[in-house]
Scaffold this active site. Sequence first.
Site, short mmCIF file in Angstrom:
data_model
loop_
_atom_site.label_atom_id
_atom_site.label_comp_id
_atom_site.label_asym_id
_atom_site.label_seq_id
_atom_site.Cartn_x
_atom_site.Cartn_y
_atom_site.Cartn_z
N ASP A 136 58.20 60.70 3.98
CA ASP A 136 59.59 59.90 3.99
C ASP A 136 59.33 58.59 3.46
OD1 ASP A 136 62.33 59.40 4.92
OD2 ASP A 136 61.48 58.16 6.32
N ASP B 128 59.43 59.25 10.22
CA ASP B 128 59.74 58.48 11.37
C ASP B 128 60.85 58.60 12.23
OD1 ASP B 128 61.75 56.10 10.47
OD2 ASP B 128 60.96 57.35 8.87
#
Length: 244
Positions: free
Chosen positions: A29, A191
């Site tokens: 990400d 996350d």
Amino acid sequence: MSVTGKTGRKTGRKTGDKAMTGVSALLFDLDGTLVDSVPDIARAANLLLESEGFEPLGVDEVRAMVGHGIPKLVDRVFIARGRSLDAEAHAAMTSRMMGIYADNLTGRTVPLPGAMDVLEDSVRAGLKLAVVTNKPEAFSREILVHFGMDAHVAAVVGGDTCATRKPEPEMLLHAAAALGASADDAVMVGDSSADVASARAAGMRVIVVRGGYTTVPAEELGADLVIDGLPDLLALLDGQAALA
């Protein structure tokens, strides 16, 4: 280093295990994992709000809204100021937000600790890397180029690359295919709940980096492992802990 497994138990430092067994690709990400982009995103969101006569939001307020793409962020910032957008207004505000943010991509954004090292060491270890983010692909590429991360990343999949965004699996599967990897030998590193949900839907293992853009405790997101920061991922690559 501390590493938390699926059960929530901290495994601490482990030696003698082969790290990342069977893994050929890492999918990262971007926001909240490799870079802290919230200061720039908040600035753009607040310029949009102020143009509509609303008070700005705090950076931490915006931080809790990030992770599902700019259209969802636009919804959230206006709802936070008591305005619900209809489809026409939402399209117009999203377009304006895109234009404002395009001019403010890197002024206040910074790499997170260990980001460059983990990219460099992953490539050195023979892994193929992709960035998979709900941020538009062009914006993502500009940020990666700005910080020199693009030299280590073989594929970039943004929120407008595929027909669907995270938490759907399409973006992750697209990235893995671009790297010549499969769901079995690719690992998502993120996350947020969107990262975990998309990895689960794609049949991939997933590592969550603590301290990112989520209001849910990292240990409750359902990842295979939770690490304190990107330097802990380097330890995994070096064989000091195992992903199982």
